[in-house]
Write a protein that holds these residues in place. Structure first.
Motif, mmCIF file in Angstrom:
data_model
loop_
_atom_site.group_PDB
_atom_site.id
_atom_site.type_symbol
_atom_site.label_atom_id
_atom_site.label_comp_id
_atom_site.label_asym_id
_atom_site.label_seq_id
_atom_site.Cartn_x
_atom_site.Cartn_y
_atom_site.Cartn_z
ATOM 1 N N ILE A 171 0.870 -1.142 -0.037
ATOM 2 C CA ILE A 171 -0.105 -0.054 -0.151
ATOM 3 C C ILE A 171 0.744 1.301 -0.075
ATOM 4 C CG2 ILE A 171 -1.599 1.334 1.287
ATOM 5 C CD1 ILE A 171 -2.764 -1.485 2.237
ATOM 6 N N CYS A 172 2.054 1.422 0.922
ATOM 7 C CA CYS A 172 2.793 2.482 0.727
ATOM 8 C C CYS A 172 3.546 2.643 -0.239
ATOM 9 C CB CYS A 172 3.801 2.342 2.116
ATOM 10 S SG CYS A 172 3.192 2.617 3.547
ATOM 11 N N LEU A 173 4.046 1.535 -0.893
ATOM 12 C CA LEU A 173 4.887 1.630 -2.046
ATOM 13 C C LEU A 173 3.781 2.011 -3.420
ATOM 14 C CD1 LEU A 173 6.698 -1.647 -2.058
ATOM 15 C CD2 LEU A 173 7.887 0.499 -2.032
ATOM 16 N N TRP A 174 2.911 1.649 -3.359
ATOM 17 C CA TRP A 174 1.902 2.229 -4.445
ATOM 18 C C TRP A 174 1.610 3.768 -4.438
ATOM 19 C CZ3 TRP A 174 0.178 0.750 -8.940
ATOM 20 C CH2 TRP A 174 -0.854 1.588 -9.796
ATOM 21 N N ASN A 175 1.488 4.120 -3.036
ATOM 22 C CA ASN A 175 1.093 5.717 -2.970
ATOM 23 C C ASN A 175 2.361 6.421 -2.927
ATOM 24 O OD1 ASN A 175 -1.875 6.392 -2.126
ATOM 25 N ND2 ASN A 175 -1.331 4.234 -1.594
ATOM 26 N N LEU A 176 3.561 6.035 -2.665
ATOM 27 C CA LEU A 176 4.610 6.673 -2.390
ATOM 28 C C LEU A 176 6.123 6.690 -3.022
ATOM 29 C CD1 LEU A 176 4.636 6.365 1.709
ATOM 30 C CD2 LEU A 176 4.005 8.543 0.306
ATOM 31 N N ILE A 177 6.162 5.368 -3.890
ATOM 32 C CA ILE A 177 7.432 5.150 -4.445
ATOM 33 C C ILE A 177 7.507 6.218 -5.475
ATOM 34 C CG2 ILE A 177 6.727 3.329 -6.205
ATOM 35 C CD1 ILE A 177 9.208 1.988 -5.210
ATOM 36 N N ASN A 178 6.633 6.554 -6.497
ATOM 37 C CA ASN A 178 6.945 7.306 -7.557
ATOM 38 C C ASN A 178 7.124 8.925 -7.053
ATOM 39 O OD1 ASN A 178 7.104 5.915 -9.741
ATOM 40 N ND2 ASN A 178 5.382 6.559 -10.755
ATOM 41 N N PRO A 179 6.145 9.335 -6.128
ATOM 42 C CA PRO A 179 6.496 10.725 -5.655
ATOM 43 C C PRO A 179 7.910 10.890 -4.864
ATOM 44 C CG PRO A 179 4.316 10.186 -5.139
ATOM 45 C CD PRO A 179 5.076 9.091 -5.704
ATOM 46 N N PHE A 180 8.291 9.898 -4.201
ATOM 47 C CA PHE A 180 9.452 9.916 -3.599
ATOM 48 C C PHE A 180 10.888 9.908 -4.613
ATOM 49 C CE2 PHE A 180 13.400 7.574 -1.906
ATOM 50 C CZ PHE A 180 13.558 8.495 -0.910
ATOM 51 N N ILE A 181 10.919 9.185 -5.596
ATOM 52 C CA ILE A 181 11.747 8.998 -6.623
ATOM 53 C C ILE A 181 11.676 10.272 -7.437
ATOM 54 C CG2 ILE A 181 12.604 7.938 -8.886
ATOM 55 C CD1 ILE A 181 12.057 5.331 -7.424
ATOM 56 N N SER A 182 10.618 10.914 -7.697
ATOM 57 C CA SER A 182 10.477 12.293 -8.352
ATOM 58 C C SER A 182 11.367 13.272 -7.561
ATOM 59 C CB SER A 182 9.184 12.684 -8.684
ATOM 60 O OG SER A 182 8.989 13.865 -9.274
ATOM 61 N N LEU A 183 10.828 13.198 -6.185
ATOM 62 C CA LEU A 183 11.406 14.468 -5.326
ATOM 63 C C LEU A 183 12.848 14.153 -4.951
ATOM 64 C CD1 LEU A 183 11.092 16.677 -3.370
ATOM 65 C CD2 LEU A 183 10.781 15.138 -1.601
ATOM 66 N N TRP A 184 13.388 12.625 -4.947
ATOM 67 C CA TRP A 184 14.787 12.410 -4.846
ATOM 68 C C TRP A 184 15.817 12.539 -6.081
ATOM 69 C CZ3 TRP A 184 16.433 6.578 -5.106
ATOM 70 C CH2 TRP A 184 17.803 6.422 -4.757
ATOM 71 N N LEU A 185 15.309 12.051 -7.186
ATOM 72 C CA LEU A 185 16.077 11.949 -8.369
ATOM 73 C C LEU A 185 15.751 12.766 -9.411
ATOM 74 C CD1 LEU A 185 17.049 8.367 -8.307
ATOM 75 C CD2 LEU A 185 18.462 10.171 -7.132
ATOM 76 N N GLY A 186 14.258 13.149 -9.553
ATOM 77 C CA GLY A 186 13.677 14.118 -10.577
ATOM 78 C C GLY A 186 12.681 13.064 -11.318
ATOM 79 N N GLU A 187 12.003 13.791 -12.204
ATOM 80 C CA GLU A 187 10.907 12.821 -12.951
ATOM 81 C C GLU A 187 11.249 11.938 -14.098
ATOM 82 O OE1 GLU A 187 7.659 15.422 -14.416
ATOM 83 O OE2 GLU A 187 7.049 16.024 -12.453
#
Length: 508
Positions: free
Chosen positions: A319-335
């Motif tokens: 559940i956490c991965l579905w909601n957070l993994i893309n927003p986290f990577i976008s913030l961390w490394l960029g879109e």
């Protein structure tokens, strides 16, 4: 005592993994910004190749740990020495085999990378990876007795210290030299020192390991060991192919850059998986002890407890991965480093289905059911390669992960529980499948609900969005699970263990 050992292993294992998590993200961030995504792809590809070479292990580690449970419980020093002598000789041979086969693959490296690469000294980089893997076999065999004796926390402490000590110079080297060869060489040195230190620690904990002896297994014990080993080897083939071919197939059919992009997702997924695995791996020796001493009713109840914990932990993480993994990577490394949500779905589904096997895998390995259905893992391995290659051509790299899921469901999902319920619990497996499907449906419903809340009620500033989604993921699933299962025997038993973790002095 069994529960206390498990708690110690969990606490120190999780603490060590948190340290590794923090250091891993720091090193990965510096790595990407100093060397770039292509080097990251090569790192992921060579790691997968060496995972394939670990087939030479033949399942010795699992077979040896299983074989040590009983002599450790009975303080049978002679048999422990005999097993360790066998393990020592075998792993020296295995290290040589890994090195030989690894070197023979050098001419074929260009065929494993789709497209040209600007990376220099690719052969030297591969050789350094290979040395790090091959040399570990000359020390790591002594870890088995520590693990079998329910003392994983000893290894966790040492690994945590070396994680900090080794990663600091790696970061300095990346920032000052940007030289990947220097970074890899440093990693090799520290890995050898760490393995040697753990081996020396085993000698101190079990002084009889240093004694000169000619202990050897009796003929019947050797026969049983090699029978189990053969069956484990087949499972080993399947596990390595299912987990180790993804990067290789992606590199061949999509390109090394895609391996680099996926490796960021893999870092997060594998870190979470490793963190969770400490929870379950830390109880493996205790379950082995349980299966030697307890009744089938007690075994079945503990299986249900582990399976329930499996669902709660992996369901919550999915559940956490579905909601957070893309927003986290976008913030961390960029879109530019994002994968589309269909690929993310396939990755998370693979993570969840693999995690939900923990209970059955633990009981299969600790009850010695290695020979039941021993050829089925080969079917799973073959299915994984064929389906992954076919699907990647039609739906892209999501097909690689869906191929893994399909092969896993076709073989392990139904057969492992069937064998355990038939030969260990002596009861119908139907209730297990009903419970599995119910758990999975609940996870899917909760994902839809949390995603709806996260997408429709707050979606502006990136940092605030992650904080808000994190709060939703933390609160909503756990409240739903708590309401539904708060009166179940499995939950009450786990809650008692959690209280003991807080008090540590109590035992169950």
């Amino acid at each position: 005592m069994r529960i206390q050992n498990s708690l110690n292993n969990m606490i120190f294992g999780i603490s060590g993994q948190i340290i590794s998590l923090v250091m891993g993200f720091v090193v990965r961030t510096v790595f990407i910004y100093t060397l770039g995504i292509e080097y990251l792809g090569v790192d992921g590809l060579f790691t997968s190749i060496l995972l394939m070479l670990s087939l030479a292990n033949l399942g010795f580690d699992t077979a040896m740990i299983y074989s040590l449970y009983k002599p450790l419980a009975e303080n049978d020093t002679y048999k422990i020495q005999a097993l360790m002598n066998l393990y020592k000789k075998a792993y020296r041979i295995i290290g040589l085999i890994v090195l030989t086969i690894g070197l023979s693959l050098l001419p074929f490296l260009p065929f494993l990378m789709n497209g040209d690469t600007n990376i220099k000294n690719i052969n030297l980089i591969y050789i350094l990876f290979l040395l790090q893997s091959a040399t570990s076999y000359y020390f790591v065999y002594k870890q088995s007795i520590i693990i079998a004796d329910q003392r994983n926390h000893v290894i966790s402490k040492i690994h945590s210290i070396f994680t900090i000590i080794s990663n600091i110079p790696l970061i300095i080297l990346l920032l000052t030299t940007r030289n990947y060869i220097a970074v890899l060489s440093t990693q090799v040195v520290f890995r050898i020192i760490e393995n040697a230190y753990i081996a020396n620690k085993a000698n101190k904990l079990y002084p009889f390991l240093k004694e000169s002896n000619n202990a050897s297994l009796a003929k019947e014990d050797r026969k049983l060991f090699y029978e189990n080993l053969y069956s484990l080897f087949l499972y080993k083939i399947s596990g390595v192919i299912i987990n180790g071919t993804d990067n290789i197939i992606i590199s061949i059919f999509a390109g090394i850059t895609w391996v680099g992009i996926y490796s960021n997702y893999l870092l997060i997924i594998s870190t979470i998986s490793t963190l969770i695995s400490y929870l379950f791996h830390s109880i493996t020796a205790s379950v082995g002890n349980l299966n030697v001493k307890e009744s089938k009713e007690k075994k079945y109840f503990i299986f249900r407890v582990i399976n329930f914990a499996n669902f709660w932990i992996y369901g919550f993480c999915a559940i956490c991965l579905w909601n957070l993994i893309n927003p986290f990577i976008s913030l961390w490394l960029g879109e530019q480093y994002l994968l589309d949500m269909f690929i993310v779905f396939a990755i998370i589904l693979s993570f969840y289905t693999a995690g939900m096997q923990n209970a059955t895998t633990t009981f299969r390995e600790t009850t010695g059911l290695f020979k039941k259905g021993k050829y089925r893992p080969l079917i799973a391995a073959g299915l994984n390669i064929i389906v992954s290659i076919v699907l990647i051509k039609f739906i892209g790299i999501a097909g690689v992960f869906l191929g893994t899921v399909i092969s896993r469901l076709c073989v392990y999902f139904w057969y492992d529980p069937f064998v355990i319920f038939k030969f260990v619990f002596y009861r119908s497996v139907k209730s297990h499948f009903i419970r599995y499907i119910s758990f999975t449906l609940l996870v899917v419903i909760t994902i839809v609900l949390t995603n709806f809340i996260g997408s429709n009620f707050f979606n502006s500033n990136a940092i605030i969005n992650i904080v808000f989604r994190s709060a939703i993921c933390l609160i909503v699933p756990n409240i739903i699970f708590l309401i539904l299962f708060r009166k179940s025997k499995e939950f009450l038993y786990l809650w008692k263990i959690v209280r003991n973790m807080a008090n540590k002095s109590q035992t169950i």
